[in-house]
Design an enzyme around this catalytic site. Structure first.
Site, PDB file in Angstrom:
ATOM      1  N   GLU A  12       0.843  -1.187   0.000  1.00 24.92           N
ATOM      2  CA  GLU A  12       0.000   0.000   0.000  1.00 24.92           C
ATOM      3  C   GLU A  12       0.877   1.235   0.000  1.00 24.92           C
ATOM      4  OE1 GLU A  12      -3.472   2.087   2.774  1.00 24.92           O
ATOM      5  OE2 GLU A  12      -2.966  -0.039   2.992  1.00 24.92           O
ATOM      6  N   ALA A  14       0.983   5.799  -0.794  1.00 28.39           N
ATOM      7  CA  ALA A  14       0.333   7.016  -0.317  1.00 28.39           C
ATOM      8  C   ALA A  14      -1.038   7.217  -0.940  1.00 28.39           C
ATOM      9  CB  ALA A  14       1.226   8.217  -0.607  1.00 28.39           C
ATOM     10  N   HIS A  15      -1.250   6.724  -2.154  1.00 29.69           N
ATOM     11  CA  HIS A  15      -2.508   7.005  -2.842  1.00 29.69           C
ATOM     12  C   HIS A  15      -3.234   5.758  -3.318  1.00 29.69           C
ATOM     13  CE1 HIS A  15      -2.088  11.342  -2.785  1.00 29.69           C
ATOM     14  NE2 HIS A  15      -0.828  11.186  -3.113  1.00 29.69           N
ATOM     15  N   GLY A  16      -2.826   4.593  -2.875  1.00 27.73           N
ATOM     16  CA  GLY A  16      -3.557   3.427  -3.319  1.00 27.73           C
ATOM     17  C   GLY A  16      -2.872   2.129  -2.944  1.00 27.73           C
ATOM     18  N   LYS A  33      -1.590  -0.729  -9.567  1.00 25.59           N
ATOM     19  CA  LYS A  33      -1.705   0.267  -8.501  1.00 25.59           C
ATOM     20  C   LYS A  33      -3.049   0.968  -8.669  1.00 25.59           C
ATOM     21  CE  LYS A  33       1.728   3.008  -7.203  1.00 25.59           C
ATOM     22  NZ  LYS A  33       2.705   4.150  -7.159  1.00 25.59           N
ATOM     23  N   ASP A 127      13.039  10.599  -4.526  1.00 28.54           N
ATOM     24  CA  ASP A 127      12.745   9.649  -3.444  1.00 28.54           C
ATOM     25  C   ASP A 127      13.454   8.318  -3.685  1.00 28.54           C
ATOM     26  OD1 ASP A 127      11.676   8.820  -1.035  1.00 28.54           O
ATOM     27  OD2 ASP A 127       9.746   8.210  -1.882  1.00 28.54           O
TER      28      ASP A 127
END
Length: 346
Positions: A12, A14-16, A33, A127
């Site tokens: 999982e 941040a958005h899905g 995703k 990142d």
């Protein structure tokens, strides 16, 4: 979604949620995703949009995870990626001791090829960390998770947020609140990853931003305007002061590393961002051309994610969205140019 059969949950973000799935007609295994929209009027999350755009800019690199398709689904949409078996964080976690020098060289070489390709296309990942470096069943390393990626402005006039990059891999200029930065933030992260591969554990494991700076200073010494003139212009430079600390020689930090490895590492872990060695230059460093040579991907460890066929989810945000909704996606929410049909290979 009818063309896919869900095989299990991978993790999982941040958005899905990310699922392992099989294309019904072709049998190809992919990672899906699913990105949910909290409210339809909010539109596509910026991070998801950046990931789509960045991957479409650099889709020709064998060292970047391939985005195969984007399509609407319920009150959201789905990104279909090539399936990768594991990630570099799992490799380090499962290693009984630091990786062999030839293995470190191989992983670092593949990482640098991916970073060099991104930077040549003016993409800054922002990142880079072991968990975002995925490993295929054949041992190939590929850069993933471009949710924080941005198209870099060469003129340096654009402002960005400093709240990017996972803390342990966050460049000093970001820790000091820099809003103007460039590919140097990725190069610092590469150095942190290289050090972690050589050491078997993170070089700078700070628990908060101040402690993160302390971890860096303990090894590299206290930065000064003499060494890093631009530091005085950073927003948070005068908010905290550190006592003078002399740098610790890298050979004392990593006593088992070769001279060439430490020389290259030192060229990544420099305070002035513009002085850090570029990814394309690093690939030409003598480190990669002295024995032992980089291992072939088939000689690299490939640990399964925890849980085998149904891998353990990575820690995520406390909220979990319901993707099984029947409301149609409003056309205004998704740019049609970003939707690509699934095209089977071969």
């Amino acid at each position: 979604m009818d063309q896919y059969c869900i095989l299990g949950r991978i993790g999982e973000g941040a958005h899905g949620i990310v699922f392992k799935a099989k294309h019904v007609e072709t049998g190809e295994i992919v990672a899906l995703k699913k990105v949910a929209l909290r409210r339809l009027e909010d539109g596509i999350p910026n991070q998801a949009l950046r990931e789509i755009k960045a991957l479409q800019e650099i889709e020709d690199s064998q060292y970047v995870v391939q985005l195969k398709a984007v399509f609407p689904h319920g009150a959201g949409f789905v990104l279909a990626f090539e399936f990768m078996l594991s990630d570099l964080a799992e490799v380090v976690r499962h290693a009984q001791r630091p990786l062999a020098p030839a293995q470190v060289k191989s992983y670092l070489q593949m990482l640098l090829k991916g970073v060099a390709f991104c930077h040549a296309n003016n993409i800054v990942h922002r990142d880079l960390k072991p968990a975002n470096l995925l490993i295929s069943a054949s041992g190939q390393l590929k850069i993933a998770d471009f949710g924080l990626a941005r198209v870099f402005s060469p003129d340096g006039g654009r402002l960005y947020t400093h709240q990017v990059a996972t803390r342990w891999y966050r460049a000093p200029e970001l820790l000091y609140g820099a809003r103007q930065y460039d590919q140097g933030v990725d190069l610092w992260a590469v150095g942190c990853i290289m050090g972690e591969l050589l050491n078997g554990s993170p070089l700078f494991p700070g628990e908060n931003d101040i402690e993160q700076l302390c971890c860096v200073l303990r090894i590299l010494g206290t930065p000064s305007p003499r060494v890093w003139p631009e530091i005085t212009e950073l927003p948070d430079y005068n908010k905290i002061s550190f006592k003078e600390q002399a740098p610790v020689p890298l050979e004392e930090v990593l006593p088992d590393a070769s001279h060439q490895a430490l020389d290259l590492l030192g060229q990544f872990l420099l305070y002035p961002p513009r002085q850090r060695i570029a990814a394309s230059q690093a690939l030409l460093h003598q480190y990669f051309f002295t024995a032992p040579l980089p291992a072939h991907p088939s000689e690299l460890p490939i640990p399964q994610r925890p849980g085998g066929p149904t891998p353990k989810a990575h820690p995520g945000p406390p909220h979990v969205h319901d993707f099984h909704v029947d409301r149609p996606l409003e056309e205004s929410l998704l740019n049609p140019e970003l939707i690509r049909p699934f095209i089977p290979e071969g």
